[in-house]
Design a protein around this motif. Sequence first.
Motif, PDB file in Angstrom:
ATOM      1  N   TRP A 176       0.955  -1.240  -0.214  1.00  0.00           N
ATOM      2  CA  TRP A 176      -0.016   0.145  -0.035  1.00  0.00           C
ATOM      3  C   TRP A 176       0.877   1.154   0.201  1.00  0.00           C
ATOM      4  CZ3 TRP A 176      -4.934   1.338  -0.024  1.00  0.00           C
ATOM      5  CH2 TRP A 176      -6.130   0.353  -0.332  1.00  0.00           C
TER       6      TRP A 176
ATOM      7  N   ASP B  32      -3.846   3.222   4.836  1.00  0.00           N
ATOM      8  CA  ASP B  32      -4.505   3.108   3.825  1.00  0.00           C
ATOM      9  C   ASP B  32      -5.205   4.363   3.857  1.00  0.00           C
ATOM     10  OD1 ASP B  32      -6.647   2.486   5.477  1.00  0.00           O
ATOM     11  OD2 ASP B  32      -7.206   0.567   4.397  1.00  0.00           O
TER      12      ASP B  32
ATOM     13  N   TRP C  58      -7.787   3.379 -13.568  1.00  0.00           N
ATOM     14  CA  TRP C  58      -7.252   2.508 -12.561  1.00  0.00           C
ATOM     15  C   TRP C  58      -7.638   1.082 -12.873  1.00  0.00           C
ATOM     16  CZ3 TRP C  58      -6.081   4.921  -7.322  1.00  0.00           C
ATOM     17  CH2 TRP C  58      -5.575   5.894  -7.552  1.00  0.00           C
TER      18      TRP C  58
ATOM     19  N   TRP D 186     -10.352  -2.646  -3.702  1.00  0.00           N
ATOM     20  CA  TRP D 186      -8.968  -1.844  -3.574  1.00  0.00           C
ATOM     21  C   TRP D 186      -8.548  -1.500  -4.989  1.00  0.00           C
ATOM     22  CZ3 TRP D 186      -5.033  -5.278  -0.414  1.00  0.00           C
ATOM     23  CH2 TRP D 186      -5.562  -5.433   0.785  1.00  0.00           C
ATOM     24  N   CYS D 187      -7.963  -0.328  -5.228  1.00  0.00           N
ATOM     25  CA  CYS D 187      -7.779   0.525  -6.269  1.00  0.00           C
ATOM     26  C   CYS D 187      -6.341   0.959  -6.485  1.00  0.00           C
ATOM     27  CB  CYS D 187      -8.710   1.616  -6.506  1.00  0.00           C
ATOM     28  SG  CYS D 187     -10.304   1.404  -5.940  1.00  0.00           S
ATOM     29  N   ARG D 188      -5.801   0.697  -7.505  1.00  0.00           N
ATOM     30  CA  ARG D 188      -4.459   1.269  -7.953  1.00  0.00           C
ATOM     31  C   ARG D 188      -4.348   1.717  -9.270  1.00  0.00           C
ATOM     32  NH1 ARG D 188      -1.526  -4.603  -7.434  1.00  0.00           N
ATOM     33  NH2 ARG D 188      -2.842  -5.683  -9.242  1.00  0.00           N
TER      34      ARG D 188
ATOM     35  N   GLY E 105       1.606  -1.345  -9.742  1.00  0.00           N
ATOM     36  CA  GLY E 105       1.847  -0.463  -8.877  1.00  0.00           C
ATOM     37  C   GLY E 105       1.385  -0.797  -7.384  1.00  0.00           C
ATOM     38  N   PRO E 106       1.534   0.021  -6.332  1.00  0.00           N
ATOM     39  CA  PRO E 106       0.867  -0.212  -5.089  1.00  0.00           C
ATOM     40  C   PRO E 106      -0.618   0.256  -4.865  1.00  0.00           C
ATOM     41  CG  PRO E 106       1.999   1.719  -4.986  1.00  0.00           C
ATOM     42  CD  PRO E 106       2.349   1.209  -6.144  1.00  0.00           C
ATOM     43  N   TRP E 107      -1.242  -0.691  -4.086  1.00  0.00           N
ATOM     44  CA  TRP E 107      -2.911  -0.021  -3.861  1.00  0.00           C
ATOM     45  C   TRP E 107      -2.781   1.365  -3.235  1.00  0.00           C
ATOM     46  CZ3 TRP E 107      -5.690  -3.185  -6.246  1.00  0.00           C
ATOM     47  CH2 TRP E 107      -5.372  -4.663  -6.338  1.00  0.00           C
ATOM     48  N   ARG E 108      -3.656   2.135  -3.916  1.00  0.00           N
ATOM     49  CA  ARG E 108      -3.667   3.567  -3.371  1.00  0.00           C
ATOM     50  C   ARG E 108      -4.941   3.874  -2.665  1.00  0.00           C
ATOM     51  NH1 ARG E 108       0.269   6.876  -3.470  1.00  0.00           N
ATOM     52  NH2 ARG E 108      -0.749   8.582  -4.731  1.00  0.00           N
TER      53      ARG E 108
END
Length: 193
Positions: free
Chosen positions: A3, A43, A63, A91-93, A98-101
């Motif tokens: 994250w 988060d 995304w 969960w969105c990235r 990439g990491p979860w944002r």
Amino acid sequence: MTWDPAPLSEVVALFSAVRVPWWIAGGHAIELAVGRPVREHADVDVLVLRRDQLAVQEALRPWEWWAADPPGTLRPWRAGELLPEGVDDIWCRPAAAGPWRIQVMLDEAEGDEWVSRRNPAVRRAVTGLGDVSADGIPYLAPEVQLFAKARGTRPKDERDFAAALPVLGASRRQWLADALRTAFGEHPWLARL
């Protein structure tokens, strides 16, 4: 799963075009209510009503979106797919590597009423579900956020409760106490409300 939480300014920019209600949730909502940092965050959470879930895909069009289905397991959330009750977290990235944002949580509503996933007897007008910070950020009302944190409290939930308690007026405290009694019967926070 890594994250790197998006800063609130980025979340607000991404969701600013969304034409449905949305609120910053979790520990960030508590901090917006008290007007100061309370703790570190792993988060950043956004709450959207389940009926408005496709607005998330619109806001985060380029995304990746992954649904916790079943809870604890992530799977891709297909464009246009309506997630059923029981699938409450997304969960969105920005990209696969990439990491979860951003974590989006879905909650229920019937007409103009929010209905708690924890106990459908706990309800509130959707229009009273959140507040807006001085700089225009919509966030989940602290008493509603604390109710969501009340089941199986962790140390961070206790810190959030202690930080928010001084800003909860009588009506907010009463709502939280009533919600806790309805959902749990007894709860350790009741003695402090």
